[in-house]
Design an enzyme around this catalytic site. Structure first.
Site, PDB file in Angstrom:
ATOM      1  N   GLY A 116       0.831  -1.214   0.000  1.00 60.96           N
ATOM      2  CA  GLY A 116       0.000   0.000   0.000  1.00 60.96           C
ATOM      3  C   GLY A 116       0.858   1.253   0.000  1.00 60.96           C
ATOM      4  CG  PHE A 117       0.377   6.098   0.734  1.00 60.90           C
ATOM      5  CD1 PHE A 117       1.389   6.737   0.035  1.00 60.90           C
ATOM      6  CD2 PHE A 117      -0.165   6.715   1.852  1.00 60.90           C
ATOM      7  CE1 PHE A 117       1.873   7.976   0.455  1.00 60.90           C
ATOM      8  CE2 PHE A 117       0.303   7.948   2.276  1.00 60.90           C
ATOM      9  CZ  PHE A 117       1.336   8.576   1.582  1.00 60.90           C
ATOM     10  CB  ILE A 118       2.137   3.832   4.846  1.00 59.57           C
ATOM     11  CG1 ILE A 118       1.259   5.087   4.953  1.00 59.57           C
ATOM     12  CG2 ILE A 118       3.223   3.831   5.934  1.00 59.57           C
ATOM     13  CD1 ILE A 118       0.511   5.229   6.265  1.00 59.57           C
ATOM     14  CG  ASP A 138      -0.508  -5.945   0.197  1.00 53.29           C
ATOM     15  OD1 ASP A 138      -1.613  -6.087  -0.342  1.00 53.29           O
ATOM     16  OD2 ASP A 138      -0.119  -4.868   0.704  1.00 53.29           O
ATOM     17  CE1 TYR A 183      -9.487   1.931   9.093  1.00 53.14           C
ATOM     18  CE2 TYR A 183      -9.145   4.102  10.049  1.00 53.14           C
ATOM     19  CZ  TYR A 183      -8.641   2.974   9.432  1.00 53.14           C
ATOM     20  OH  TYR A 183      -7.293   2.893   9.158  1.00 53.14           O
ATOM     21  CE  LYS A 203      -6.179   1.121  11.721  1.00 48.12           C
ATOM     22  NZ  LYS A 203      -5.108   0.153  11.506  1.00 48.12           N
TER      23      LYS A 203
END
Ligand code: UDP
Length: 317
Positions: free
Chosen positions: A10-12, A31, A146, A150
């Site tokens: 992913g992005f990070i 992933d 969400y 979390k």
């Protein structure tokens, strides 16, 4: 050092994988490639890909066998994506994190758990520090699923630490932005940047007075590395920036930097996120705890947006 990065494509994860491999570390990425990121971004790094889900206990166990650290980033990311995949969002956070913690604890591996600013909910007395109370809305209001997921993930990490001796470090990420971030989950910066460069109307939800504090990816990675390097175990650290801005001002800034003539269009929440959507009106972290580890974000919002816009110009998605 050998790292396993869940959600590493992913992005990070992509940026972190690049940084760690450039520093000479070995990286394995676990992933399922469900977020739409292309592995091609990462193949030149020499990282290994285990294509699978954190929901698959055996794959998680096998992937953890040979590593020193697990950086647990896997999640269904983005408010819009989470609302369209509610069960999966909860399962990945809960069952996925449990699989990671259980396998890592049995093998005495260290785990960094990527939590989120979302856990603070609709608290408005900013900046929020790690020990502040949180304020989550009713489960009947969309938007808090969400945050709750979390929060539960953090509790799991702490429970594994206290009851099973898990070695866990926790970072709460605040609106990380940078090149390669996709707008498909609903994230505001890549969406507005694409709209500005295409001279399309900039979609600002609600009255645009809601605020966020964005942090550039390089600073966020620095934060993660400070937490894993010198942070206290089982102690949450806010990882974020310092410049709080309203979404309306963000849209104006993006339009200016992009040299765009796009109009700004205010869109009622109910049109995009449903009748029952409720969201955070103010968000800004206290980063004092992280600064005690030597953290000092280096990129202003202006510089961050310039880098993102330049990247989109060179490599439009
Ligand atoms: N937002 C917006 N237009 C968009 C996408 C998002 O105005 O096209 C708003 C969204 O309602 C929120 C803010 O931008 O107030 C940040 O949204 P994002 O999904 O990036 O992060 P989060 O809400 O998780 O902080």
């Amino acid at each position: 050092m050998h790292y396993l990065i869940t959600g590493g494509s992913g992005f990070i994860g992509t940026h972190l994988t690049r940084r760690l491999t450039e520093a000479g570390h070995e990286v394995t990425v676990l992933d399922d490639l469900s977020a739409g990121y292309d592995w091609e971004h990462l193949s030149p790094t020499g990282a290994h890909l285990v294509r699978g889900s954190v929901l698959d206990r055996f794959t998680v166990e096998r992937s953890i066998d040979d590593v020193d650290w697990v950086i647990h980033l896997a999640a269904v990311v983005g408010v819009q994506r989470a609302m369209q995949n509610r069960i999966r969002t909860l399962r990945v956070c809960h069952q996925g994190t449990q699989n990671v913690l259980s396998a890592a604890t049995a093998r005495h591996r260290r785990v960094f758990v990527a939590s989120s600013s979302a856990i603070y909910g609709k608290i408005t007395n900013t900046p929020v520090a790690e020990d502040n109370d949180v304020l989550l809305g009713s489960p009947q209001k969309d938007g808090w699923l969400y945050s709750t997921a979390k929060m539960c993930q953090e509790h799991l990490a702490l429970a594994y630490h206290h009851e099973r001796g898990a070695r866990v470090w926790i970072g709460r990420l605040f609106n990380v932005i940078g090149p390669l971030q996709s707008g498909t989950g609903g994230m505001v910066v890549p969406r507005l940047v694409t709209q500005a460069l295409d001279d399309l109307p900039l979609t600002v939800y609600g009255d645009g007075k809601q605020t966020r504090t964005f942090v550039y990816i390089d600073d966020a990675l620095d934060g993660i590395q400070r937490v894993t390097g010198r942070g206290e175990q089982a102690t949450p650290y806010n990882i974020g920036g310092t410049c709080e801005i309203s979404i309306l001002d963000l849209a104006r800034m993006i339009r200016r930097i992009a040299g765009s003539s796009s109009p700004i269009r205010l869109i009622p929440y109910r049109e995009v996120l449903g009748e029952d959507f409720e969201e955070t009106q103010k968000r800004r972290p206290s980063i004092d705890r992280l600064c005690q580890l030597g953290y000092a974000p280096r990129y202003s919002l202006e510089e961050s947006l310039r880098a993102i816009i330049d990247h989109h110009r060179r490599d439009p998605e």
